[in-house]
Design a protein around this motif. Structure first.
Motif, PDB file in Angstrom:
ATOM      1  N   TYR A   1      60.863  35.838  42.822  1.00 24.76           N
ATOM      2  CA  TYR A   1      60.255  37.050  42.262  1.00 24.76           C
ATOM      3  C   TYR A   1      61.092  38.311  42.434  1.00 24.76           C
ATOM      4  O   TYR A   1      60.676  39.370  41.970  1.00 24.76           O
TER       5      TYR A   1
ATOM      6  N   PHE B   1      51.203  41.310  48.995  1.00 21.01           N
ATOM      7  CA  PHE B   1      51.307  39.848  49.041  1.00 21.01           C
ATOM      8  C   PHE B   1      52.448  39.375  49.949  1.00 21.01           C
ATOM      9  O   PHE B   1      52.278  38.406  50.701  1.00 21.01           O
TER      10      PHE B   1
ATOM     11  N   ALA C   1      59.134  39.662  37.660  1.00 24.31           N
ATOM     12  CA  ALA C   1      57.732  39.573  38.091  1.00 24.31           C
ATOM     13  C   ALA C   1      57.128  38.229  37.702  1.00 24.31           C
ATOM     14  O   ALA C   1      56.178  37.766  38.329  1.00 24.31           O
TER      15      ALA C   1
ATOM     16  N   LEU D   1      49.535  29.629  42.847  1.00 18.98           N
ATOM     17  CA  LEU D   1      50.548  30.135  43.775  1.00 18.98           C
ATOM     18  C   LEU D   1      51.533  29.024  44.139  1.00 18.98           C
ATOM     19  O   LEU D   1      51.128  28.023  44.762  1.00 18.98           O
TER      20      LEU D   1
ATOM     21  N   LEU E   1      54.125  38.736  40.016  1.00 15.67           N
ATOM     22  CA  LEU E   1      54.166  39.618  41.178  1.00 15.67           C
ATOM     23  C   LEU E   1      54.907  40.902  40.833  1.00 15.67           C
ATOM     24  O   LEU E   1      56.136  40.942  40.844  1.00 15.67           O
TER      25      LEU E   1
ATOM     26  N   LEU F   1      51.178  32.716  39.153  1.00 15.28           N
ATOM     27  CA  LEU F   1      51.254  34.042  39.766  1.00 15.28           C
ATOM     28  C   LEU F   1      52.359  34.880  39.126  1.00 15.28           C
ATOM     29  O   LEU F   1      53.439  34.381  38.848  1.00 15.28           O
TER      30      LEU F   1
ATOM     31  N   TYR G   1      46.769  42.013  41.252  1.00 16.70           N
ATOM     32  CA  TYR G   1      47.699  42.834  40.497  1.00 16.70           C
ATOM     33  C   TYR G   1      47.097  44.188  40.129  1.00 16.70           C
ATOM     34  O   TYR G   1      47.819  45.134  39.826  1.00 16.70           O
TER      35      TYR G   1
ATOM     36  N   SER H   1      51.580  44.619  43.686  1.00 17.96           N
ATOM     37  CA  SER H   1      50.961  43.477  44.364  1.00 17.96           C
ATOM     38  C   SER H   1      51.906  42.878  45.400  1.00 17.96           C
ATOM     39  O   SER H   1      51.451  42.387  46.443  1.00 17.96           O
ATOM     40  N   ALA H   2      53.204  42.951  45.157  1.00 15.46           N
ATOM     41  CA  ALA H   2      54.170  42.402  46.117  1.00 15.46           C
ATOM     42  C   ALA H   2      54.072  43.122  47.460  1.00 15.46           C
ATOM     43  O   ALA H   2      54.248  42.513  48.517  1.00 15.46           O
TER      44      ALA H   2
ATOM     45  N   TYR I   1      46.809  38.636  46.276  1.00 19.82           N
ATOM     46  CA  TYR I   1      47.740  38.623  45.142  1.00 19.82           C
ATOM     47  C   TYR I   1      47.333  39.606  44.040  1.00 19.82           C
ATOM     48  O   TYR I   1      47.952  39.644  42.990  1.00 19.82           O
TER      49      TYR I   1
ATOM     50  N   TYR J   1      59.874  32.677  47.734  1.00 21.64           N
ATOM     51  CA  TYR J   1      59.192  33.675  46.904  1.00 21.64           C
ATOM     52  C   TYR J   1      60.123  34.840  46.589  1.00 21.64           C
ATOM     53  O   TYR J   1      60.137  35.351  45.466  1.00 21.64           O
TER      54      TYR J   1
END
Ligand code: SF4
Length: 343
Positions: free
Chosen positions: A283, A264, A287, A224, A256, A254, A74, A260-261, A72, A279
């Protein structure tokens, strides 16, 4: 010594700034598919610029990149500035040169009451630190000063190596160590944070630091949804933190961002395919999760801390996440009374 190969000239004809410095770095060592490079550094102390309210003014990152490879994370964007990929972040680790010398000069910029956070975009006690000791050199420099306010964020029990030095720093400065723990489950931690020390080792580091007279707490971040946010799991962590004599514990949800996505979401597809749709829904447009989630999380943590006797001493220092995330203001708690944190 070999140098870091440049990207094909037809794709990136000219590297500038940090990308150029990174390309000049010399390969120091290679192992476990990790390469280490020197990074010529002009400045170590960076003023934090954020439109979110953060509890510190300055940030120090002794390394660039992080071998712990949290799914995850960032901070992967920091390698994008060097024209490298998200995965290079965990495989090409840059070691900042002359850090302590730079710091000595730059500390003149810090005004009284301005806090310095160490480890906002890399772990200062990742494996590279055993060999290069950049973080230790920085702490040795801090030990020569007075009136500073420091916060360290790490997932590594290597921080215990510096307990005596941290105690020495604490004689004339304020300092707090935040150990990040997202779950007490070693199996879950292994897939979320593949190369970070086990949660029990991190908890033991909290215990050892506090026993050594160095105030330390726990940051549970990121939380998460659907993976680590069950109230029973969070309670297990708070209880473990209390047993480790943690002086504080905070949790942050979290967030995102695209950098990072890109790591992740494929991880989620592999390990938690049933969560992918939720998710994406949560997201895709934003974010950050809706504020209600953070408020419910904060409220739960208030209850759990009270139940397990953690008083959140050094509150100001404890309001950090690793890497930097939004802090939740508990003064603004609303009266959400749901037993689940699900949005
Ligand atoms: S979240 Fe922290 S410890 Fe994990 S890879 Fe990123 S910088 Fe390293």
């Amino acid at each position: 010594m070999s140098t870091l190969p440049l990207l094909p000239p037809n794709e990136k004809p000219k590297l500038i700034g940090i990308a150029r410095l990174a390309a000049q770095g010399e390969s120091i060592r290679e192992g476990h598919n990790i390469e280490y490079f020197t990074l010529p550094t002009r400045s170590l102390l960076n003023r934090v610029v954020s439109n979110r309210s953060l509890p510190f003014t300055w940030a120090i990152n002794p390394y660039r990149g992080c071998e712990f490879a949290c799914k995850y994370c960032y901070a992967r964007y920091t390698h994008e500035f060097m024209e490298m990929t998200d995965l290079d972040f965990e495989r090409k680790i840059f070691v900042k040169q002359h850090a302590a010398d730079l710091l000595r000069h730059e500390l003149k910029k810090v005004k009284r009451g301005e806090e310095i956070a160490i480890g906002t975009a890399t772990d200062p006690y990742q494996p590279a630190e055993r060999r290069y000791e950049i973080t230790r050199a920085i702490l040795e420099e801090f030990a020569r000063h007075r009136g500073l306010e420091l916060g360290i964020v790490t997932k590594s029990n290597l921080v215990v190596r510096d307990a005596a030095l941290l105690r020495e720093i604490g004689q004339h400065n304020r300092r707090f160590v935040n150990v990040t723990i997202t779950t007490v489950s070693p199996d879950l931690a292994r897939i979320l944070e593949p190369r970070a020390p086990r949660p029990d080792l991190r908890l033991d580091a909290v215990r050892q630091l506090n026993l050594a007279g160095v105030d330390a707490g726990v940051i549970c971040a990121p939380v998460l949804p659907g993976i680590t946010d069950a109230p029973s799991d969070l309670e297990a962590l708070v209880q473990a933190a209390a047993n480790a004599r943690a002086k504080a514990i905070f949790a942050n949800p979290l967030f995102l961002k695209p950098c990072s996505a890109s790591v992740f979401l494929p991880f989620l597809e592999k390990e938690f395919p049933h969560l992918v749709a939720s998710y994406r829904e949560r997201y895709e447009q934003h974010a950050f999760l809706p504020p209600e989630y953070g408020k419910r999380l904060s409220q739960l943590m208030v209850r759990l801390r009270a139940k397990h006797g953690i008083r959140n001493e050094y509150d100001r220092y404890a309001r950090r996440a690793h890497p930097v995330t939004a802090s939740v203001d508990e003064e603004q708690l609303s009266l959400f009374q749901r037993s689940s944190l699900s949005v």
